[in-house]
Design an enzyme around this catalytic site. Structure first.
Site, PDB file in Angstrom:
ATOM      1  N   HIS A   1      14.355  -3.238  -3.925  1.00  0.00           N
ATOM      2  CA  HIS A   1      13.646  -2.245  -3.118  1.00  0.00           C
ATOM      3  C   HIS A   1      12.635  -2.920  -2.180  1.00  0.00           C
ATOM      4  O   HIS A   1      12.636  -2.687  -0.972  1.00  0.00           O
ATOM      5  CB  HIS A   1      12.938  -1.263  -4.064  1.00  0.00           C
ATOM      6  CG  HIS A   1      12.123  -0.220  -3.389  1.00  0.00           C
ATOM      7  ND1 HIS A   1      12.554   1.084  -3.258  1.00  0.00           N
ATOM      8  CD2 HIS A   1      10.905  -0.259  -2.808  1.00  0.00           C
ATOM      9  CE1 HIS A   1      11.633   1.784  -2.628  1.00  0.00           C
ATOM     10  NE2 HIS A   1      10.616   0.998  -2.342  1.00  0.00           N
ATOM     11  N   GLU A   2      11.802  -3.765  -2.736  1.00  0.00           N
ATOM     12  CA  GLU A   2      10.750  -4.367  -1.902  1.00  0.00           C
ATOM     13  C   GLU A   2      11.338  -5.319  -0.868  1.00  0.00           C
ATOM     14  O   GLU A   2      10.814  -5.436   0.240  1.00  0.00           O
ATOM     15  CB  GLU A   2       9.714  -5.093  -2.772  1.00  0.00           C
ATOM     16  CG  GLU A   2       9.082  -4.242  -3.883  1.00  0.00           C
ATOM     17  CD  GLU A   2       8.514  -2.914  -3.429  1.00  0.00           C
ATOM     18  OE1 GLU A   2       8.141  -2.792  -2.237  1.00  0.00           O
ATOM     19  OE2 GLU A   2       8.468  -1.970  -4.250  1.00  0.00           O
TER      20      GLU A   2
HETATM   21  N1  BES Z   1       5.348   0.920  -0.740  1.00  0.00           N
HETATM   22  C1  BES Z   1       5.534   1.211  -2.118  1.00  0.00           C
HETATM   23  C2  BES Z   1       4.302   1.051  -2.951  1.00  0.00           C
HETATM   24  C3  BES Z   1       3.214   2.063  -2.681  1.00  0.00           C
HETATM   25  C4  BES Z   1       3.364   3.361  -3.078  1.00  0.00           C
HETATM   26  C5  BES Z   1       2.041   1.723  -2.062  1.00  0.00           C
HETATM   27  C6  BES Z   1       2.378   4.290  -2.828  1.00  0.00           C
HETATM   28  C7  BES Z   1       1.048   2.629  -1.803  1.00  0.00           C
HETATM   29  C8  BES Z   1       1.213   3.936  -2.186  1.00  0.00           C
HETATM   30  C9  BES Z   1       6.622   0.323  -2.712  1.00  0.00           C
HETATM   31  O1  BES Z   1       7.587  -0.107  -1.816  1.00  0.00           O
HETATM   32  C10 BES Z   1       7.369   1.158  -3.709  1.00  0.00           C
HETATM   33  O2  BES Z   1       7.990   2.078  -3.307  1.00  0.00           O
HETATM   34  N2  BES Z   1       7.298   0.829  -4.993  1.00  0.00           N
HETATM   35  C11 BES Z   1       7.971   1.587  -6.034  1.00  0.00           C
HETATM   36  C12 BES Z   1       9.149   0.851  -6.606  1.00  0.00           C
HETATM   37  C13 BES Z   1      10.488   1.401  -6.317  1.00  0.00           C
HETATM   38  C14 BES Z   1      11.592   0.677  -7.023  1.00  0.00           C
HETATM   39  C15 BES Z   1      10.695   2.855  -6.233  1.00  0.00           C
HETATM   40  C16 BES Z   1       6.969   1.803  -7.137  1.00  0.00           C
HETATM   41  O3  BES Z   1       5.854   1.308  -7.007  1.00  0.00           O
HETATM   42  O4  BES Z   1       7.289   2.428  -8.126  1.00  0.00           O
HETATM   43 ZN    ZN Z   2       8.959   1.334  -1.237  1.00  0.00          ZN
END
Ligand code: BES
Ligand code: ZN
Length: 856
Positions: free
Chosen positions: A298-299
């Site tokens: 994902h990242e």
């Molecule tokens: N960009 C997000 C992290 C984020 C979320 C930052 C909300 C600030 C506010 C990151 O790319 C993300 O989506 N992470 C997910 C993992 C994914 C596999 C769904 C998470 O943190 O669970």
């Molecule tokens: Zn994300």
């Protein structure tokens, strides 16, 4: 609704120079900052974002002194000058002071390890609006600029210092060490990052030569190899799929001891919660290894989608998150085809997204952002997992190649720039020759999704709203939306019908479907819809379900549709229970989940004790076959899905007191507490069994284990299960413990969550939540993606009208910008379940009478 003011309309930054001097003892930093920007209109004042920063001096173009004033509510610093500043290019030089906070956002600190492993960890988390806590900036995704960062840290601590880009120089003078990084590409503020701590690492190269490194604090040096391998393979996959090289020479992935979400895609410096990056053989279950893989995929997708091309404003957040979620599934599906990752989506996140989207209080994919301070709230199941499903549906419609070519075109055309959703549709249309906007607008602009029904050779559609009372309200308001649905069906003999586009209410079914003995709509659950079945269709599907001539995702789909439409009052609880009982022997993980989940949802609405006991006897009977078949030990060479199903089956056996389960769980826990090994693939049921059947003795043992545990996955599981002991005094203890300094800020939510899941302790947990609400707001109210999880606790646990009212009233008296929608959703779903029980109570009793009679 008031438009949110965008600072980038007046000030367009081109370059930032940030020289950060960090005091790791006093937790303060000093910052020399230079901003080169273009001013669009002459003005005496300049507005930038800043929060809790102190500007000590401000000088424009080397001469004009500016006076700083602050508006904390609006997160602004305003510089006022004697003379008007002309439109055009300028340079602002600032000296700034700030604190390194004890939070999970901005520039923050935490501690790691215990005893000899102890140390400090400094890092940043800027998405969505926290860069302004670390430097003065235009903190909006469209304000892309180049960043030149340096960090000065004490030399003696042996810190590793990481930034988005490789280091340019590393110079020590008078005990202070300054690490300077190469300029970044042109990028958004929310993607900037740095990390300072003692770190161990492993490294390797992607096929293209990009250096990939995995970091963690030193005690986890041995748990980095899995991530390295998966990150390299993912990077290779994306460079090939997008046909654009990864734009930086290095990519770092860092496991961080205190982290609000799962991971954050900072360009070149991706940060993770430890449980989402580390893998060690002894402590990581198969399910967690899958989680690590998907988070990495994902990242890394964001490095292109999000970082290279970025949404112009947060209302298009889904472009980032849905896309990364879709790409993550594509990658895992390609790299680990035996995991059936799309089927896994169907049974997990896809089902969850349908559940949230079936509420009247959902939101369209393109979501209004009235107040950026409430932004965290939109990082939800809709922006992630509904969009993920929509992109999958779209790929099915366009074909894999047209999808890929359209994405390549889109990324190449907009690289280093910003976009809106229609830019994506335009590129996909060009590549495919199809009218993508025409297909997708209804899906992204309307709230909710369609429920399909089949009658008289037609497929009809309406918005699926789970709660009949909410559905009535929407109908009365004259809502009659239509979605263009790519549709087909599975037919006997493994055949598939032709594909149609059902783009009106009452589209004609293909002849092959009308004349078939049975049909299963929506092969592989590829479109984001639900279907409601007449009793005769359900009856006809029973055989292909039982004989498993349908695939796992289709089996899941039918059962899941039946339960969802039952909750919505369109199928009777008796029919759903009959179907579930008929599938008691379902041995495959993904399909079996529908059986367990459906039955569990029914059980959660039954409050009266006697009825619940009767239903629990059915639960016991349902849980037996897989429990008997799988047992407690992973077998050599067993299927991957059996390993995944085992903990689910064991938990069900424990939950319903299947004979023999209790003794084995307690015995295994006693061995474990005495220092024995515990297979991570049965860890959850062993801990659950100890909590369900244990008391003070087991509690003290689990607490002692937690206190000395170093493995992040194990620690998290222990914490959750401390909450699942049934004695009220132990529930109280766990709740207090969750807020104590023995539990890291990132884990508070896990400490509380366990207690909510023990039915008998719901009241205690609810009272505690109310009594400690101010404290939770103090800890999590400034963002960081935690506060929005709390309304869901009562929302999932309760199912009476009285409780819905209590929850509504409490939060009405304690409003907060981060939880407006989660509260509305929680109240709606409690009401929905209460209505379900009122409606189907008799129906459930009939099923029970009949089932009990058949057992005699
Ligand atoms: N960009 C997000 C992290 C984020 C979320 C930052 C909300 C600030 C506010 C990151 O790319 C993300 O989506 N992470 C997910 C993992 C994914 C596999 C769904 C998470 O943190 O669970
Ligand atoms: Zn994300």
């Amino acid at each position: 609704m008031a438009e949110v003011r965008r600072l980038v309309k007046d000030i367009i930054p081109a370059r930032y120079e940030l020289a950060i001097d960090m005091n790791d003892q006093a937790f303060e930093f000093g910052l020399d900052e230079t901003i080169e920007f273009e001013l669009k209109r002459a003005s005496k004042t300049l507005d930038f974002h800043a929060l809790d920063l102190k500007v000590k001096s401000a000088k424009l173009d080397g001469k004009l002194e500016g006076r700083a004033s602050y508006d904390r509510d609006e997160h602004l610093v305003t510089f006022t000058f004697e003379d008007e500043v002309t439109a055009g290019q300028h340079t602002l030089k600032l000296t700034v002071a700030g604190e390194i906070q004890d939070s999970l956002h901005g520039f923050y600190r935490s501690e790691y390890g215990q005893g000899e492993h102890e140390g400090r960890f400094f890092m940043t988390q800027f998405e969505a609006i926290h860069a302004r806590e670390a430097f003065v900036c235009i903190d909006e995704p469209a304000a892309k600029a180049v960043f030149e960062v340096s960090l000065t840290v004490p030399d003696e601590a042996g810190y590793t210092v990481l930034g988005n880009t490789p280091e340019l120089s590393d110079v020590t003078r008078d005990g202070r060490r300054t690490v300077r990084f190469e300029p970044t590409p042109k990028m958004s503020t929310y993607l900037l990052a740095w990390v300072v701590s003692q770190l161990a690492s492993v490294e390797g190269k992607a096929k293209s030569g990009v250096m990939v490194r995995i970091f963690a604090t030193p005690q986890y040096a041995g748990q980095l190899d899995y991530a390295l391998d998966f990150a390299r393979r993912s990077l290779d996959f994306y460079e090939d799929y997008f046909a654009i090289p990864y734009p930086l020479p290095k990519l770092d992935l860092v496991a961080c001891p205190n982290f609000a979400s799962g991971a954050m895609e900072n360009w070149g410096l991706v940060t993770y919660r430890e449980t989402d990056l580390l893998v060690d053989k002894a402590n990581t279950s198969l399910g967690q290894k899958q989680r690590v893989s998907e988070v990495i995929a994902h990242e890394l997708a964001h490095q292109w989608f999000g970082n290279l091309v970025t949404m112009s404003w947060w209302e298009d957040l889904w472009l980032n998150e849905s896309f990364a979620s879709w790409a993550e599934t594509l990658t895992v599906d390609t790299l680990e085809p035996t995991w059936l990752w799309w089927a896994n989506y169907t049974a997990g996140l896809g089902a969850y997204a349908r559940e949230i989207d079936a509420l009247a209080n959902t939101h369209p994919i393109l979501v209004e952002v009235p107040d950026p301070k409430g932004l965290d709230e939109i990082f939800d199941a809709i922006s992630y997992f509904k969009g993920q499903g929509l992109l999958r549906m779209l790929e099915g419609y366009l074909g894999a190649e047209a999808m890929r070519d359209g994405l390549r075109l889109y990324l190449d055309r907009h690289k280093y720039g910003n976009t809106v959703t229609d830019d994506l549709w335009a590129a996909l249309s060009e590549a495919s020759g199809k009218d993508v906007a025409g297909l997708m607008h209804a899906w992204t602009l309307l709230p909710g999704f369609p429920l399909l029904s089949y009658e008289d050779g037609l497929v009809k559609q309406e918005r699926f709203v789970a709660s009949p009372r909410e559905a009535k309200k929407l109908a009365a308001a004259g809502e009659a939306p239509v979605w263009p649905v790519p549709w087909a069906a599975v037919l006997p003999g493994g055949r598939r019908s032709e594909k149609i586009l059902a783009d009106q209410d009452g589209a004609e079914l293909p002849e092959a479907v009308v004349s078939a003995d049975w049909f299963k709509p929506n092969p592989d659950e590829q479109s984001f819809v639900r279907s409601t079945y007449t009793e005769s269709i359900i009856a006809a599907l029973q055989q292909p379900l039982q004989q498993r001539t349908l695939g796992v995702a289709d089996r899941f789909g039918v059962v899941s549709d039946v339960w969802a439409t039952t909750a919505a009052g369109r199928t009777s609880s008796k029919a759903a229970l009959d179907l579930t009982a008929a599938l008691r022997d379902e041995p495959e993980f993904i399909a079996a989940l529908a059986v367990y989940d459906g039955f569990g949802s029914l059980l959660s609405i039954v409050e009266p004790e006697t009825e619940r006991r009767r239903l629990e006897a059915v639960g016991q009977w349902l849980a037996e076959p897989n429990f008997q078949r799988l047992g407690w030990d992973v077998r050599d060479g067993e299927s991957h899905f059996d390993t995944l199903l085992r903990p689910v089956a064991l938990n069900a056996a424990l939950r319903f007191d299947v004979p023999g389960a209790k003794e084995e769980a307690l015995k295994r826990f006693a061995d474990y507490a005495a220092g024995g090994q515990l297979d991570p693939n049965v860890r959850t049921p062993v801990l659950f069994g100890a909590a369900r059947y244990g008391a003070a003795e087991q509690y003290e043992q689990m607490l002692a284990l937690y206190r000395k545990e170093e493995a992040p996955h194990t620690r998290q599981a222990q914490l959750v299960h401390l909450g699942r002991f049934t004695q009220p005094e132990l529930a109280h203890r766990t709740l207090e413990f969750a807020l104590s300094n023995e539990v890291r800020l990132q884990d508070t939510v896990y400490g509380l969550a366990g207690v909510w899941r023990a039915r008998d302790n719901r009241e205690i947990a609810w009272q505690f939540l109310q009594d400690n609400w101010d404290e939770l707001v103090r800890r999590f109210g400034e963002g960081g993606h935690m506060l929005d999880r709390f309304p869901g606790f009562p929302g999932d646990a309760f199912s009476t009208h009285a409780k819905a009212k209590e929850v509504r009233e409490f939060f009405a008296a304690h409003p907060h910008v981060l939880i407006t929608r989660p509260v509305a959703q929680a109240v709606e779903s409690i009401e929905m379940r209460a209505d379900w029980y009122d409606r189907d109570r008799q129906d459930i009793a009939w099923f029970l009478d009949q089932w009990e009679a058949s057992r005699q």
